[in-house]
Motif scaffolding. Sequence first.
Motif, PDB file in Angstrom:
ATOM      1  N   LYS A 186       0.891  -1.130   0.131  1.00 33.49           N
ATOM      2  CA  LYS A 186       0.030  -0.036  -0.128  1.00 33.49           C
ATOM      3  C   LYS A 186       0.917   1.244   0.018  1.00 33.49           C
ATOM      4  O   LYS A 186       0.578   2.061  -0.904  1.00 33.49           O
ATOM      5  N   CYS A 202       2.979   1.815  -3.139  1.00 31.26           N
ATOM      6  CA  CYS A 202       2.295   2.189  -4.162  1.00 31.26           C
ATOM      7  C   CYS A 202       1.839   3.589  -4.258  1.00 31.26           C
ATOM      8  O   CYS A 202       1.828   4.605  -5.062  1.00 31.26           O
ATOM      9  N   GLN A 242       2.821  -8.988  -6.566  1.00 32.48           N
ATOM     10  CA  GLN A 242       1.328  -8.453  -5.898  1.00 32.48           C
ATOM     11  C   GLN A 242       1.574  -6.659  -5.873  1.00 32.48           C
ATOM     12  O   GLN A 242       0.636  -6.047  -6.279  1.00 32.48           O
ATOM     13  N   GLN A 260       0.655  -5.988  -9.578  1.00 30.96           N
ATOM     14  CA  GLN A 260      -0.650  -6.034  -9.759  1.00 30.96           C
ATOM     15  C   GLN A 260      -1.427  -4.992  -9.147  1.00 30.96           C
ATOM     16  O   GLN A 260      -2.387  -4.237  -9.842  1.00 30.96           O
ATOM     17  N   ARG A 261      -1.017  -4.603  -7.844  1.00 25.77           N
ATOM     18  CA  ARG A 261      -1.783  -3.576  -7.272  1.00 25.77           C
ATOM     19  C   ARG A 261      -1.711  -1.976  -8.023  1.00 25.77           C
ATOM     20  O   ARG A 261      -2.306  -1.211  -7.992  1.00 25.77           O
TER      21      ARG A 261
END
Length: 198
Positions: free
Chosen positions: A17, A20, A129, A132-133
């Motif tokens: 989180k 990103c 991941q 992906q995010r």
Amino acid sequence: MRVIHYTIGKEMIEDIKKSCQVMAEGGVILYPTDTIWGLGCDATNPDAVRKVYEIKQRADSKAMLVLVDSAVKVDFYVDEVPSVAWDLIELADKPMTIIYSGARNLAQNLLAEDGSVGIRVTSEDFSRQLCQRFRKAIVSTSANISGQPSPANFSEISEEIKSLVDYVVTYRQNEMSRPKPSSIIKLDKGGVIKIIRE
């Protein structure tokens, strides 16, 4: 045992989180990949890419590779993917970077002078991941000053590098494995394969 897995999972989700968020704002992260630890940023943002070159003290005439989370994404960043690429990706039994001609939808200062780009489909949990995010290709280059040895694990990354990035991922910091860099294959538009590094 379940509690430990939950804690690790939660830590990884927080790291993803935060990473990103930092990359969306044009920042640079220090993160684990399917090979060694890397410096990463939004591969579509030329200012963020420039920051990575500055951290590495490297001329931007040298290209950097990018990570994506699935083979399908390669199509978005390459004009014409030779059909042999799909077989190579599917059959790879270790991390493999493919250099494609005719890169698109990426920061220009990321590409080689001939307009090619190295793309690796990562299967490692964290970086997959993360891609992906983030929903965009992510720069992946070794976390070292240009010319210095690539750090095999987090403990070998210099304090200078750690102090220059905008976020340091905590996931996998304690691992002491010594992964090797990926193999590198160059594909031209006709599908001719040239092995750069095995």
